[in-house]
Design an enzyme around this catalytic site. Structure first.
Site, PDB file in Angstrom:
ATOM      1  N   THR A 328      13.572   8.842 -23.920  1.00  0.00           N
ATOM      2  CA  THR A 328      14.582   9.895 -23.928  1.00  0.00           C
ATOM      3  C   THR A 328      14.493  10.650 -25.244  1.00  0.00           C
ATOM      4  OG1 THR A 328      16.953  10.380 -23.722  1.00  0.00           O
ATOM      5  CG2 THR A 328      16.369   8.322 -24.822  1.00  0.00           C
ATOM      6  N   HIS A 380      17.838  -8.222 -25.523  1.00  0.00           N
ATOM      7  CA  HIS A 380      17.507  -9.346 -26.402  1.00  0.00           C
ATOM      8  C   HIS A 380      17.363 -10.668 -25.631  1.00  0.00           C
ATOM      9  CE1 HIS A 380      16.722 -11.147 -30.107  1.00  0.00           C
ATOM     10  NE2 HIS A 380      17.923 -11.159 -30.681  1.00  0.00           N
TER      11      HIS A 380
END
Length: 409
Positions: A328, A380
């Site tokens: 993006t 994560h």
């Protein structure tokens, strides 16, 4: 006679909203002609007529929610325009004769006064829920048609069955229309909001940052852009460099190109790169397929084609599904730094930002260089800090040595 129904678009799409009627009651319709635009969670779809004739009934108004398979209009064989009375009250028409249960198909009207009222299906539904006599509602429409906004503005009213009315009306704060403008969220905006919230709540998302010196990319692009255009017919932009760098980094750090499914990690062996595109309706992420197999010109052409389709509302479901990683570029709007939110079930997203000249240390000297901050948001749960930092460092190094990208492509 032919019924116009909401078609099946994809397994995950069960309903949509009427965005715009291109034809009105009484208009001549040709076979295969586009008559209404349907807005869904993912794309806008054009619904066509399977038969030629005259549009005699419109059974759902703009803004109404409709289900897959629902009849929304009727086209009848004929050459001339439909009679004017039909056009004057499109929503008053009875359900199509072919419907097996016409009573169930038509909404029950809450009209305790016995007066017949012209109203949209959505307005009738809201009136039933609120127990409002439609005849008591003052419409804004000069033709006298009651819309859902009129019912909402009318407030609550007593109904024939007192027990159905709430014991105490809810206190609603008055809105000063001179100070506040209220608009309903589009279906797509609601979906974007819902999915972004789901990602934030269902992943362990972190963001790591780095910066890239864009000197060499800008110099190479400046030297080669004319030759590139002459030989390929494509404009050489920055996105092809970033896409190539991302693909190379994903190959080196495969868990960034993965996703979680239950208690399994699915490592993707393909490189379908989503490129975020801003439209009037909100952000969409069309996908550049097999970016690892495309050269610079093919990547630039794919991105330009997808961006144009997005702006023209021509994206199909195939253009939006199945991406493995997303890029993006907030820099086109002037963003200096951000923490992008991951797209769907993907494990990572790269955020590009504005190129700004800043003083940096180069070989022991301070120089003014065109610099860009990069941000990698990642899940994560499956990507450790070492891999996330390594991935971003690889992207940085490749962009600062763009000849390597050209040679490897």
């Amino acid at each position: 006679m032919a019924e116009i129904k909401v078609p099946e678009l994809a397994e995950s799409i069960t309903e949509g909203s009427i965005a715009q009627w291109v034809k009105k009651v009484g208009d001549r319709v040709e076979k295969g002609e586009f008559i209404v635009e349907l807005e869904t969670d993912k794309v806008n779809a054009e619904i066509i007529s399977e038969e030629a004739g005259v549009l005699t009934q419109i059974l759902a108004e703009e803004g109404d929610t409709v289900l897959v398979g629902q009849v929304i209009a009727v086209v009848e064989a004929g050459e001339g325009a439909a009679p004017a009375p039909v056009a004057a009250a499109p929503v008053e028409a009875a359900p199509a004769p072919a419907a097996p249960a016409p009573v169930a198909a038509a909404p029950v009207v809450v009209e305790t006064s016995g007066e017949r009222v012209i109203a949209s299906p959505a307005a009738r539904k809201l009136a039933r829920e609120k127990g409002i006599d439609l005849a008591a509602v003052s419409p804004v429409d000069p033709q006298g048609r009651v819309r859902v906004q009129d019912v909402a503005a009318h407030g609550t009213a007593p109904v024939a069955a007192p027990q159905a009315a709430p014991a105490a009306p809810k206190a609603v704060a008055a809105v000063d229309e001179s100070r506040v403008t209220i608009e309903k969220m589009s279906r797509r905006r609601q979906t974007i909001a819902k999915r972004l919230l789901e990602v934030k709540q269902s992943t362990a998302m972190l963001t790591t940052f780095n910066e890239v010196d864009m000197t060499n990319v800008m110099a190479l692009r400046s030297r080669k852009k004319d030759q590139f255009f002459e030989s390929t017919g494509s404009k050489l932009g920055f996105m092809s460099f970033f896409t190539k760098a991302v693909v190379a980094a994903l190959k080196k750090y495969p868990y960034v190109n993965a996703q979680i499914s239950g208690d399994e990690i699915h490592l993707n062996n393909f490189f379908d790169i989503g490129v975020a595109v801003s439209t009037e309706e909100g952000l969409v992420v069309p996908v550049v397929r097999d970016a690892d197999r495309k050269n610079f010109a093919e990547i630039e052409d794919s991105i330009a084609d997808l961006a144009k389709k997005a702006r023209d509302k021509k994206l199909g479901l195939a253009d939006l599904s199945g991406g493995s990683f997303t890029i993006t570029n907030g820099g086109v709007f002037g963003s200096l730094m951000s923490t992008p939110i991951m797209n769907g079930t993907q494990a990572g997203i790269l955020g590009m930002h504005s190129i700004k000249k800043r003083p940096v240390e180069v070989n022991g000297e301070v120089e003014i260089r065109p610099m860009m901050y990069l941000a990698l948001s990642y899940d994560h749960r499956i990507i450790d800090g070492k891999d996330s930092v390594g991935f971003l460092k690889t992207v940085k190094e490749l962009l600062e040595n763009p000849e390597d990208l050209l040679l490897n492509s």
